[in-house]
Design a protein around this motif. Sequence first.
Motif, PDB file in Angstrom:
ATOM      1  N   MET A   1       2.625   1.141  -1.361  1.00  0.00           N
ATOM      2  CA  MET A   1       2.569   2.686  -1.982  1.00  0.00           C
ATOM      3  C   MET A   1       2.597   2.135  -3.496  1.00  0.00           C
ATOM      4  N   LYS A   2       1.505   2.658  -4.295  1.00  0.00           N
ATOM      5  CA  LYS A   2       1.608   1.996  -5.487  1.00  0.00           C
ATOM      6  C   LYS A   2       2.531   3.213  -6.504  1.00  0.00           C
ATOM      7  N   ILE A   3       2.438   2.739  -7.571  1.00  0.00           N
ATOM      8  CA  ILE A   3       2.578   4.086  -9.199  1.00  0.00           C
ATOM      9  C   ILE A   3       1.239   3.978  -9.840  1.00  0.00           C
ATOM     10  N   GLY A   4       1.545   4.896  -9.867  1.00  0.00           N
ATOM     11  CA  GLY A   4       0.182   5.741 -11.044  1.00  0.00           C
ATOM     12  C   GLY A   4       0.762   6.321 -12.001  1.00  0.00           C
ATOM     13  N   VAL A   5      -0.341   7.019 -13.026  1.00  0.00           N
ATOM     14  CA  VAL A   5       0.249   7.866 -14.293  1.00  0.00           C
ATOM     15  C   VAL A   5      -0.867   9.107 -13.854  1.00  0.00           C
ATOM     16  N   MET A   6      -0.654  10.198 -14.638  1.00  0.00           N
ATOM     17  CA  MET A   6      -1.495  11.450 -14.954  1.00  0.00           C
ATOM     18  C   MET A   6      -1.615  10.713 -16.246  1.00  0.00           C
ATOM     19  N   VAL A   7      -2.638  10.821 -16.726  1.00  0.00           N
ATOM     20  CA  VAL A   7      -3.117   9.844 -18.623  1.00  0.00           C
ATOM     21  C   VAL A   7      -3.144  10.981 -19.402  1.00  0.00           C
ATOM     22  N   GLU A   8      -3.129  12.058 -19.115  1.00  0.00           N
ATOM     23  CA  GLU A   8      -3.136  12.655 -20.348  1.00  0.00           C
ATOM     24  C   GLU A   8      -1.573  13.426 -20.024  1.00  0.00           C
ATOM     25  N   SER A   9      -0.857  12.791 -18.952  1.00  0.00           N
ATOM     26  CA  SER A   9       0.668  13.092 -20.010  1.00  0.00           C
ATOM     27  C   SER A   9       1.501  12.312 -20.991  1.00  0.00           C
ATOM     28  N   PHE A  10       0.927  10.945 -21.517  1.00  0.00           N
ATOM     29  CA  PHE A  10       1.365  10.490 -22.303  1.00  0.00           C
ATOM     30  C   PHE A  10       0.688  11.253 -24.135  1.00  0.00           C
ATOM     31  N   ARG A  11       0.027  12.083 -23.528  1.00  0.00           N
ATOM     32  CA  ARG A  11      -0.176  13.089 -25.101  1.00  0.00           C
ATOM     33  C   ARG A  11      -0.364  11.742 -26.151  1.00  0.00           C
ATOM     34  N   LEU A  12      -1.596  10.561 -25.287  1.00  0.00           N
ATOM     35  CA  LEU A  12      -1.732   9.660 -26.254  1.00  0.00           C
ATOM     36  C   LEU A  12      -3.480   9.101 -26.504  1.00  0.00           C
ATOM     37  N   GLY A  13      -3.789  10.289 -25.585  1.00  0.00           N
ATOM     38  CA  GLY A  13      -5.934   9.962 -25.991  1.00  0.00           C
ATOM     39  C   GLY A  13      -5.334   8.906 -24.557  1.00  0.00           C
ATOM     40  N   PHE A  14      -7.271   9.057 -24.029  1.00  0.00           N
ATOM     41  CA  PHE A  14      -6.861   8.113 -22.711  1.00  0.00           C
ATOM     42  C   PHE A  14      -7.048   6.565 -23.643  1.00  0.00           C
ATOM     43  N   ARG A  15      -7.499   5.887 -24.120  1.00  0.00           N
ATOM     44  CA  ARG A  15      -6.872   5.041 -24.964  1.00  0.00           C
ATOM     45  C   ARG A  15      -5.859   4.374 -24.422  1.00  0.00           C
ATOM     46  N   VAL A 270       8.957   5.690 -13.804  1.00  0.00           N
ATOM     47  CA  VAL A 270       8.190   4.947 -12.829  1.00  0.00           C
ATOM     48  C   VAL A 270       9.827   3.872 -12.515  1.00  0.00           C
ATOM     49  N   GLU A 271      10.787   3.797 -13.642  1.00  0.00           N
ATOM     50  CA  GLU A 271      11.996   3.058 -12.939  1.00  0.00           C
ATOM     51  C   GLU A 271      12.626   3.582 -11.860  1.00  0.00           C
ATOM     52  N   PHE A 272      12.331   5.184 -11.475  1.00  0.00           N
ATOM     53  CA  PHE A 272      12.862   6.082 -10.967  1.00  0.00           C
ATOM     54  C   PHE A 272      12.688   5.782  -9.171  1.00  0.00           C
ATOM     55  N   LEU A 273      11.422   5.591  -9.002  1.00  0.00           N
ATOM     56  CA  LEU A 273      10.801   5.320  -8.207  1.00  0.00           C
ATOM     57  C   LEU A 273      10.356   4.169  -7.667  1.00  0.00           C
ATOM     58  N   LYS A 274      10.396   2.865  -8.712  1.00  0.00           N
ATOM     59  CA  LYS A 274       9.997   1.564  -8.143  1.00  0.00           C
ATOM     60  C   LYS A 274      11.828   2.109  -7.669  1.00  0.00           C
ATOM     61  N   GLU A 275      13.087   2.332  -7.353  1.00  0.00           N
ATOM     62  CA  GLU A 275      13.842   1.728  -7.386  1.00  0.00           C
ATOM     63  C   GLU A 275      14.126   2.588  -5.540  1.00  0.00           C
ATOM     64  N   LYS A 276      13.474   3.957  -6.279  1.00  0.00           N
ATOM     65  CA  LYS A 276      13.593   3.990  -4.500  1.00  0.00           C
ATOM     66  C   LYS A 276      12.479   3.528  -3.166  1.00  0.00           C
ATOM     67  N   MET A 277      11.314   3.547  -4.000  1.00  0.00           N
ATOM     68  CA  MET A 277      10.387   2.236  -3.083  1.00  0.00           C
ATOM     69  C   MET A 277      10.838   1.249  -2.487  1.00  0.00           C
ATOM     70  N   ALA A 278      12.025   0.458  -2.978  1.00  0.00           N
ATOM     71  CA  ALA A 278      12.977  -0.780  -3.086  1.00  0.00           C
ATOM     72  C   ALA A 278      13.374  -0.599  -1.949  1.00  0.00           C
ATOM     73  N   LYS A 279      14.014   0.920  -2.189  1.00  0.00           N
ATOM     74  CA  LYS A 279      15.443   1.170  -1.250  1.00  0.00           C
ATOM     75  C   LYS A 279      14.861   1.450   0.226  1.00  0.00           C
ATOM     76  N   PHE A 280      13.519   2.108  -0.021  1.00  0.00           N
ATOM     77  CA  PHE A 280      12.768   2.178   1.318  1.00  0.00           C
ATOM     78  C   PHE A 280      11.552   1.256   2.433  1.00  0.00           C
ATOM     79  N   ASN A 281      11.559  -0.118   1.452  1.00  0.00           N
ATOM     80  CA  ASN A 281      10.514  -0.653   1.320  1.00  0.00           C
ATOM     81  C   ASN A 281       9.077  -0.597   1.539  1.00  0.00           C
TER      82      ASN A 281
END
Length: 283
Positions: A1-15, A270-281
Amino acid sequence: MKIGVMVESFRLGFRGGVEKAAALGAAGIQKYCTGEELDWTDAQIKEALDIVKSNGLVFSAICGDFGYGFDDPDQNPKYIELSKRVLDIAKKLECDIVTTHIHKVPEVECAQKEIMRKACRELATYADSIGSAFALETGPEFGEILGGFLDSLGANGVRVNFDPANLVMVAGDRPENALKYIGKYVVHTHAKDGIKLHKPAEGEVVIGEEAIAHAELAKMGHEFLELPLGEGGVNFDIYLPALAATGFDGFLTIERECGDAPERDITLAVEFLKEKMAKFNLN
């Protein structure tokens, strides 16, 4: 699996959002396409794609949610055509998935359910014709109800954007249970967490620092509370293995719709998901 982010969630504009997602180690971003993006020229579409690619990312999905539920036969033609437009733009952005909400699917057969079914069939046929998927987001109804609705379409172009928090916060369903009915349809997911607020008479349930005043929120009419990953009612140690068991190997796209420190919360997610992804391969 891969990690993505909803870009609007940052509230920093698209770029700014794309650059921040890349800096955090995400593999993709999801973007809304319901406003000025609908009128983008091919040159503007190419510019957006170049920004994403130059940061080593891809579009995990495009959000085509107009806040409309495909349950009004007079308005459906307008929003069906707009949704097809979003599917076309997504394709130019090298993305085959468009997500949306369609409001709550009725439990029993009725005129409203058939109206929604007819609209979804048309969108499924169009998505099929261009090799894409129109993904309905989970939430208002139990997974079993949505699964039955999708089974009745008889078409592959309408799939599922699986949001475990919506199931917990709104429907009161368990993600691992919902996957039994809709796991075969999942093409994209949102990584989100939260709780369904209990009425004061039902007793206090406090999960996470932000939920301490949940009884007061309930009194004000709030029905649920979104929380950072790991602080709500989604049990990721059960949910993620259940998701993997369906054969899904796509994006876990972080969506943070509230809170005063989105960048901090997304970083922790991101850190949380990386930890869980590693835990469950699941890497």
